[in-house]
Design a protein around this motif. Structure first.
Motif, short mmCIF file in Angstrom:
data_model
loop_
_atom_site.label_atom_id
_atom_site.label_comp_id
_atom_site.label_asym_id
_atom_site.label_seq_id
_atom_site.Cartn_x
_atom_site.Cartn_y
_atom_site.Cartn_z
N ARG A 183 1.13 -0.77 -0.16
CA ARG A 183 -0.05 -0.04 0.08
C ARG A 183 0.77 1.86 -0.20
NH1 ARG A 183 -4.31 -0.93 -1.99
NH2 ARG A 183 -5.73 0.79 -0.94
N VAL A 184 2.13 0.71 0.12
CA VAL A 184 3.17 2.58 -0.18
C VAL A 184 3.25 2.14 -1.42
CG1 VAL A 184 5.00 3.16 0.86
CG2 VAL A 184 3.45 2.08 2.49
N PRO A 185 2.89 3.76 -1.98
CA PRO A 185 3.89 3.86 -3.76
C PRO A 185 4.74 3.55 -4.22
CG PRO A 185 1.55 4.87 -2.96
CD PRO A 185 2.56 4.09 -1.65
N GLY A 186 5.20 2.81 -4.98
CA GLY A 186 6.47 3.06 -5.21
C GLY A 186 7.02 3.74 -5.78
N ASN A 187 8.27 4.52 -5.67
CA ASN A 187 8.70 6.20 -5.75
C ASN A 187 9.65 6.46 -6.66
OD1 ASN A 187 8.66 8.73 -5.81
ND2 ASN A 187 8.28 9.02 -2.98
N GLU A 188 10.20 6.53 -8.12
CA GLU A 188 11.17 6.36 -8.24
C GLU A 188 11.68 7.90 -9.38
OE1 GLU A 188 12.26 3.56 -10.21
OE2 GLU A 188 10.99 2.45 -8.51
N ALA A 189 10.83 8.57 -7.86
CA ALA A 189 11.23 10.25 -8.24
C ALA A 189 12.60 10.62 -8.79
CB ALA A 189 11.06 11.02 -7.00
N SER A 190 13.85 9.76 -7.98
CA SER A 190 15.14 10.71 -8.45
C SER A 190 15.74 10.12 -10.12
CB SER A 190 16.24 10.06 -7.86
OG SER A 190 15.92 8.56 -7.19
N SER A 191 15.51 8.66 -10.02
CA SER A 191 15.58 8.14 -11.55
C SER A 191 15.09 8.56 -12.84
CB SER A 191 15.24 6.65 -11.52
OG SER A 191 14.32 5.92 -11.30
N GLN A 192 13.48 8.77 -12.44
CA GLN A 192 12.86 9.66 -13.18
C GLN A 192 12.92 10.86 -13.44
OE1 GLN A 192 10.43 7.33 -14.70
NE2 GLN A 192 8.82 8.68 -14.37
N PHE A 193 13.67 12.06 -12.44
CA PHE A 193 14.29 12.68 -12.67
C PHE A 193 15.65 12.84 -13.43
CE2 PHE A 193 12.67 16.36 -9.83
CZ PHE A 193 11.23 16.16 -10.14
N ALA A 194 16.37 12.22 -13.28
CA ALA A 194 17.82 11.62 -14.10
C ALA A 194 17.31 11.93 -15.50
CB ALA A 194 18.30 10.55 -13.79
N LYS A 195 16.47 10.56 -15.67
CA LYS A 195 16.26 10.08 -17.14
C LYS A 195 15.98 10.91 -18.17
CE LYS A 195 11.43 8.21 -17.86
NZ LYS A 195 10.53 7.12 -18.31
N ALA A 196 14.98 12.72 -17.44
CA ALA A 196 14.45 13.89 -17.49
C ALA A 196 15.48 14.38 -18.21
CB ALA A 196 13.62 14.06 -16.99
#
Ligand code: ADP
Ligand code: MG
Ligand code: MG
Length: 479
Positions: A183-196
């Motif tokens: 129930r804790v959503p996955g959180n890929e913020a740093s790899s997503q920002f790196a991808k951008a």
């Protein structure tokens, strides 16, 4: 209501809390969920020296799934809105024209923007790494936007780790709290920002070009930035500069003639990612302003460009909330409705009626100057005093601020861990949703919701910044 339903651990769980805290703080040390320790004067300048675990909440904060979905859905719409507004230079200049008269910092940013308008500077490749922040208003049970950060949105790195920490703790201790880590959503913020950032580099299309991150000379939150750098270095085959001392000045002296490509150490800079430049403190002399201008003039992709930066000001947030303004920028009626639904009351101070109401009932408002980074807003009785003082000063003094409806989220009990010590407190939370947007002319390369950040603070505190010492990092638990 049972203890668990209130978010309060039952007796067996309370007994395990001490052990959990030790497990959690050790996990932080092992996984880089750390910040520089204020007690060590070198912790903001020398990596690896004077670390302490980032302040965190022992368990994630509950959030209804419907509100989570709503916030996620808004991310690509806000990304697009920022882009559209950024293209309307006159709207930005006009909306901020009064603010400019009384706020030096905004005036300097607008001056750079005006210069870019004069030379018809076009930014074909536009990269936005934003974070839209919300609180859940208890009276109306609606998700209301606090602000939209378009520059230097912090904690994509550490925020992702907190979600991982919470999942780990729930896997181990969740049965005591009737919690399930799924129930804790996955959180890929740093790899997503790196991808951008990597995709922006790709659009720039110069193989030898580098990405440059501009940081503050002293930064206790440097590990959040190193996490981004790590993802970039590991996943993408190009170089990255992470500057650590007075970056704006140094870059200016290295290359102080305007030329199309911004060059550092003989390498063309494809993307400039700002983790500095959002506060007047980052411009101690004219050299930093000259550097900002130079970067803006160059062909590098700026994250953010001066236009994107201005779209994120509190004044523009307030202007966008006025009737019919969203319609100027978006066609899709459903999207407009979705966005408008999350706008809290926002007012310009030329509205005499609202100023009068705020003087009468200051506890229902927040007075905001055009600043970022936490600790700048005015609350409670200070709202009344400041408004009366500004009215006396006369002229455009009021134009430096906006008024916002104060949002009152429902408070719940949480365990906050700071410096290895756990305190139970009545808390409120703020949900941040990261968004990544990349465009090259007519082609939208990326428009995504890119992870989240929950921040939790004691309910008696007005401000909410983690770096500013008011809040702790958190994640969320869907209910
Ligand atoms: P900054 O750009 O400095 O982060 P914010 O607008 O996010 O400025 O305000 C800082 C903090 O103040 C927020 O994180 C939140 O805790 C609190 N805050 C801001 N606006 C409101 C509001 N309308 N109601 C309640 N709290 C608010
Ligand atoms: Mg904020
Ligand atoms: Mg902000």
């Amino acid at each position: 209501m049972s203890a668990a339903a209130e978010g309060r651990p039952p007796a067996a769980a309370a007994a395990a809390a001490g052990e959990m805290v030790r497990e959690a703080t050790a996990w932080c040390a092992l996984h880089g969920l750390v910040v520089g320790d204020r007690a060590d004067p070198r912790s903001g300048t020398v990596p690896g020296v004077g670390l302490v675990h980032a302040p965190f909440s022992l368990l994630p904060t509950h959030l209804p799934e419907s509100h989570w979905r709503q916030a996620c859905e808004l991310a690509p719409i806000f990304n697009e809105l920022v882009d559209r507004v950024s293209l309307d230079g006159d709207f930005l200049q006009d909306s901020l024209s009064k603010t400019k008269q009384v706020d030096d910092f905004t005036s300097r940013l607008l001056e750079i923007h005006r210069k870019m308008m004069e030379i018809n500077k076009e930014e074909n490749i536009r990269l936005g790494l934003h974070r839209s922040d919300y609180m859940l208003d208890s009276e109306t049970n609606s998700l209301l936007q606090i602000e939209l950060n378009t520059i230097s949105a912090s904690f994509p790195g550490l925020g992702s780790l907190v979600s991982e920490l919470h999942r780990t703790l729930i896997d181990q201790y969740g049965h005591l709290f009737c919690l399930d880590s799924k129930r804790v959503p996955g959180n890929e913020a740093s790899s997503q920002f790196a991808k951008a950032l990597a995709r922006a580099w790709n659009e720039f299309n110069v193989d030898s070009a580098v990405i440059m991150m501009i940081v503050q000379p002293e930064e206790r939150n440097m590990y959040d930035q190193y996490w981004l750098a790590k993802h970039l270095k590991e996943s993408y085959p190009f170089m990255l500069f992470l500057s650590s001392t007075c970056p704006l000045t140094i870059h200016y002296t290295w290359h102080n003639d305007y030329q199309e490509n911004f060059v550092r150490d003989g390498k063309t800079v494809s993307v400039v990612y700002f983790r500095a430049g959002y506060t007047p403190n980052d411009y101690p002399s004219e050299a930093e302003w000259a550097a900002r201008l130079l970067l803006e003039q160059s062909s590098a992709v700026k994250c953010p460009s001066i236009s994107y930066h201005l779209v994120g000001t509190k004044k523009i947030q307030q202007e966008l909330a006025r009737p019919k303004v969203l319609e100027r920028f978006l066609e899709n009626k459903e999207e407009i409705t979705k966005i408008r639904k999350c706008f809290a009351g926002l007012w310009s101070l030329d509205d005499e009626e609202i100023v009068k109401s705020a003087i009468q009932k200051p506890e229902l408002f927040v007075l905001k100057p055009q600043r970022e980074g936490g600790g700048n807003n005015i609350y409670g009785i200070d709202v009344r005093e400041t408004l009366i003082r500004l009215q006396k000063e006369g002229g455009d003094a009021l134009a430096a601020y906006i008024l916002m409806q104060r949002i009152f989220p429902k408070a719940s009990l949480s365990n906050l861990v700071r410096g290895g010590v756990c305190h139970e407190a009545l808390t409120i939370s703020e949900l941040g949703i990261y968004g990544a947007y990349l465009r090259n002319n007519d082609k939208v390369v990326m428009n995504e919701q890119s992870g989240y950040l929950m921040r939790t603070k004691v309910s008696s505190s007005d401000e909410g910044g983690v770096a500013a010492g008011f809040a702790v990092l958190d994640s969320l638990y869907l209910t």
